[in-house]
Design a protein around this motif. Structure first.
Motif: not given
Length: 457
Positions: A27, A179, A183, A187, A265, A268-269, A272, A312, A315
């Motif tokens: 992340v 999580l 996410l 997103c 993950v 996707l981070a 965001i 957030f 997460f």
């Protein structure tokens, strides 16, 4: 001796191993490095290295765990040829797990503290500089940092004390499922912000000019490093979960699933962070600054920002805790394997040990901030991170590689037999030369370059 527990389900094994791999690097390092080196073009190179670097080492670590039915503290003793000295690898693995927790518990504490700060609306109405001040203010308070570090350690050991199935597996499944839900919500929110399209384009459409700008070598090395470090390989953190899984499925197939989850993950981070940064014209920085200063500023400007900010940091807390619980489980199994302790005793002793070992990192930002082990401006945390990331992970990975491929170690045949037990994708036989000679050379290169980048300016 207590009977060795097993996972109640294959899903449990995959999610826990992915939880161990999904950490803060996904992340706060991945999006920044991706942005710096040209968005999608970098992601493509990274994925290639994940497959050719991370995957084989993960399969080897799982194989050693499953064949020995022990943690890294004893697995080499069980599998090594008589009279050889591979069991010294156990020292690297044990040191790596303890050292990782010496600073990870503090960072986990920051995440939990920020969940509460978001819920209470502490950032509402603050200027960007004041938001930065909140983070620096927190670092300056040893009392509150120690409190949150202790809370993190208590949560981790509480889950582990319930046992593998009832504690580690059940809680990690819940955290990983949550999580992914959080996410996806974040997103959707981020890509629908006005002006977010520019960020999505930057992130998903390859820009090969960036690669020529930085030089192919630098970009490739950055991709290699990220692919290598994202899976926390080399310190036996994964081997333990190999020892808890049945032989129904091949380890290559399982490793592919875990790498895929880890990558989803990370990707996707980025989805965001980039659209949100572009929407509000903010530069996505790296490390703690991105998470604790840049993003709270963005949430401040967003409609419903407090809710999204809280989500957030929940997460982020789950990402940190899933790794902490996985490594605590490993540390407990060291004590059980080495000293024959019960789980209860292992929890009690390690609880105290981890609390004490985590204090230097906490104090390094305040009481002991005069200590700059890696030169001006560095902290005790930087040193701990450098020892783990730049030394123990690459050297440990090199050890697993040589152990599984060399006839002086466990050997290729034994490794392949274990890795290929069960249904699913087999480990490619043709890759023997690659994993025996080329891959160790690449890992050695990463190790040496880590020092060059750190100390040769």
């Amino acid at each position: 001796m207590e009977k060795r527990e097993k996972f109640s389900s294959r899903l449990g094994f995959i999610l826990i191993s992915a939880g161990c791999a999904v950490g803060l690097g996904n992340v706060w390092r991945f999006p920044y490095i991706t942005g710096k080196y040209g968005g999608a073009a970098f992601v493509l190179i990274y994925l290639v290295f994940l497959v050719i670097l991370g995957l084989p080492i993960m399969v080897m670590e799982f194989s050693v765990g499953r064949a020995s039915q022990k943690s890294a503290a004893r697995s080499f003793h069980v599998l090594e040829p008589k009279g050889s000295k591979w069991h010294f690898m156990a020292i690297l693995a044990i040191a790596g797990n303890y050292l990782l927790m010496m600073f990870y518990t503090t960072v986990g504490g920051w995440m939990l503290a920020y969940v509460i700060k978001m819920i209470r609306g502490e950032f509402t109405g603050l200027t960007p500089d004041e938001v930065g001040g909140v983070f620096n203010g927190m670092l300056g308070q040893p009392g509150s940092m120690t409190f949150w570090m202790i809370v993190t350690v208590i949560i981790g050991f509480l889950v582990c004390s319930l046992g593998l199935q009832k504690g580690v597996e059940r809680v990690t499944k819940f955290m990983m499922a949550s999580l992914f839900v959080i996410l996806i919500i974040l997103c959707i929110r981020s890509v629908t912000l006005p002006g977010a399209a520019e960020g999505v384009r930057f992130y998903l459409i390859p820009d090969f000019h960036k690669i020529t700008e930085y030089g192919l070598f630098e970009v490739v090395f950055a991709a290699m490093g990220q692919a290598f470090f994202t899976l926390s390989l080399g310190i036996g953190a994964m081997a333990i979960f190999g020892s808890y899984i049945a032989k129904e499925h091949t380890l290559t197939g399982e490793s592919i699933r875990i790498c895929t989850l880890d990558t989803i993950v990370a990707l996707l981070a980025g989805l965001i962070i980039f659209p949100a940064c572009f929407a509000f014209q903010v530069n996505p920085g790296e490390g703690p600054g991105l998470v604790f200063v840049t993003l709270p500023n963005i949430f401040n400007q967003m409609a419903g920002g407090r809710i999204f900010g809280t989500l957030f940091f929940i997460f982020m807390s789950f990402a940190a805790l899933s790794t902490i619980i996985a490594v605590f489980e490993n540390i407990l199994s060291f004590s059980i394997d080495l000293f024959g302790w019960t789980r209860k005793k292992a929890v009690a002793v390690n609880f105290v040990a981890i609390l004490l070992l985590s204090l230097p990192c906490v104090f390094g930002f305040n009481i002991w901030s005069a200590i700059a082990p890696l030169g001006a401006g560095s902290t005790i945390q930087d040193l701990e991170d450098f020892i783990v990331s730049n030394n123990l992970l690459p050297l440990g990975s090199l050890g697993y590689l040589l152990f599984c491929t060399s006839r002086y170690g466990w050997g290729w045949k034994s490794f392949i037999k274990e890795a290929d037990s069960g249904k699913g994708v087999k480990f490619p036989q043709w890759s023997r030369i690659y994993v025996s000679f080329i891959l160790p050379a690449i890992v050695l290169f990463i190790f040496i370059m880590g020092y060059v980048q750190k100390f040769v300016k």
